[in-house]
Design an enzyme around this catalytic site. Sequence first.
Site, short mmCIF file in Angstrom:
data_model
loop_
_atom_site.label_atom_id
_atom_site.label_comp_id
_atom_site.label_asym_id
_atom_site.label_seq_id
_atom_site.Cartn_x
_atom_site.Cartn_y
_atom_site.Cartn_z
N THR A 13 0.74 -1.20 0.04
CA THR A 13 -0.02 -0.06 0.03
C THR A 13 0.99 1.21 0.00
O THR A 13 0.71 2.05 -0.86
CB THR A 13 -0.97 0.03 1.38
OG1 THR A 13 -1.55 -1.19 1.43
CG2 THR A 13 -1.81 0.94 1.12
N ILE A 136 1.04 13.39 9.14
CA ILE A 136 1.29 14.54 9.68
C ILE A 136 2.65 14.73 10.14
O ILE A 136 3.31 13.84 10.67
CB ILE A 136 0.40 14.30 11.10
CG1 ILE A 136 -0.97 13.97 10.82
CG2 ILE A 136 0.43 15.79 11.81
CD1 ILE A 136 -1.70 13.51 12.21
N GLY A 187 -6.52 -0.57 3.68
CA GLY A 187 -5.01 -0.36 4.02
C GLY A 187 -4.51 0.04 5.10
O GLY A 187 -3.14 0.67 5.37
N GLU A 190 -2.33 -3.00 10.48
CA GLU A 190 -0.82 -3.40 10.39
C GLU A 190 -1.02 -5.05 9.84
O GLU A 190 -2.24 -5.57 9.81
CB GLU A 190 -0.20 -3.81 11.68
CG GLU A 190 0.09 -2.44 12.30
CD GLU A 190 1.10 -1.68 11.44
OE1 GLU A 190 2.15 -2.12 11.26
OE2 GLU A 190 0.56 -0.62 10.91
N LYS A 205 4.63 3.81 18.24
CA LYS A 205 4.75 5.33 17.81
C LYS A 205 5.16 6.33 19.32
O LYS A 205 5.97 7.24 19.15
CB LYS A 205 3.56 5.75 17.39
CG LYS A 205 3.62 5.00 16.13
CD LYS A 205 1.95 5.33 15.53
CE LYS A 205 1.89 4.55 14.18
NZ LYS A 205 0.33 4.43 13.62
N1 HSE Z 1 -1.80 0.38 11.32
C1 HSE Z 1 -1.44 2.09 11.47
C2 HSE Z 1 -2.75 2.54 12.09
C3 HSE Z 1 -0.90 2.47 10.05
O1 HSE Z 1 -3.70 2.15 11.88
O2 HSE Z 1 -2.61 3.72 12.26
C4 HSE Z 1 -0.18 3.73 10.37
O3 HSE Z 1 0.95 3.57 11.10
#
Ligand code: HSE
Length: 440
Positions: A13, A136, A187, A190, A205
């Site tokens: 993606t 962002i 998409g 994960e 994160k």
């Molecule tokens: N799987 C992550 C989400 C993708 O849903 O935010 C972006 O890091």
Amino acid sequence: MNEMRVGLLGLGTIGTGVARILIEQQELIARRLGRKIVLVAAADRDLQRERDLDLSGVRLTDDAAGIVKADDIDLVVELIGGYEPARSFVVGALENGKHVVTANKALIAKHGEELFPMAADKGLQIGFEAAVGGGIPCMKALREGLAANAIESVYGILNGTCNFILTKMENEGSDYADVLREAQQLGYAEADPTFDVEGVDTAHKLSILAAMAFGSKIRFDEVHTEGISRIGAADIESAREMGYRIKLLGIAKPHFDGDDEYVEMRVHPTLVPLDSQMAQVSDSYNAVQISGDFVEHTMYFGRGAGERPTASAVVADIMDIASGFPDGIAHLAPPMGFVESSRREVPTLPMADVVCEYYIRLMVRDKPGVIAAVTSILADHRISLEALIQKERHASQSVPIIMLTHETTEGNLQAAISRITGLETVDKDVLILRKESAVA
Ligand code: HSE
């Protein structure tokens, strides 16, 4: 005009989005940058997949290791995701003198402390803006725009999949599993969606943001992490009745106790006031609130997942690195926002010492004296209640009791809960959420 030649690892993606931008926006990028960025090669296991993109000028291969070593590539974009083989390819790219850009938060959270010095020793760059907050540019803001501030807190809706699920469950009364499937199709999710719904992706994160905010080392393994899989429609409704919306938040704050310093890091479903800006962040949108001692509250909002927004951040990193190419890029801020020698090992604040307000959902027998017994234990622990709701009885024998508490430490709350669940009239299955009134 020196071209920067790019090799892509992963044409899923995000990789498709990156290829699309590099091809479709080539002229705009060259006008902004003063040099061309050329997509030379791309590796993927599935080269037959329909991508709705003309890749005729690009060398397509299933040999990722070949891209890492290729002489005609200056920068490798890693979009495979996960820990391995992504780490090995990134190490290989650095060893072969190539800059790296990645959207891989798992990689940076787990192996960033190994990779950054490796890159710096070779005068190479690692860009990872897309790893946090999708499209962002929140890390650029933290690293550069807010550089004059001591950061006081970071609050973030950092997972698009969870936000999408919670939004649909609230607005459409949709079933959890159906919405998760939709997020996968779009998409957002994960490869292993438990990383999304169990809070691991948000923890990846948050650990990066916290280290960048406070000049500490990344300690992903120490983030207190809870996901959204136990949240039911009834919790969403109860929270709303009490003036709150449930969001999966990542929260990081520094703590100072004399000469001792700690970092608080936690990821969990959180009640935020319905009239807060954080509560308005819906669907796959992400938001990050960063507060600094001079700037006060700032907030960054945008798409946190998906092909085009994430690719936008990847390509911005490529452009940053290309701006100084090939003579080095000394004008870029250090990747983690502090010069490496000043970054510290700061211990994580034990969860038992974290102070929160709580949402507690108990299932109790509908008998006289049950609530008195529960509230008497809370009183023993000096936990004061802001609200208490007893829901109507359903077919089952137990009835839900929802309580909102004022502030107490996690250790104290957990001690009280273990006494409460020891009562014969209370089920063991308790849901504990936390409330944050300080979000903007
Ligand atoms: N799987 C992550 C989400 C993708 O849903 O935010 C972006 O890091």
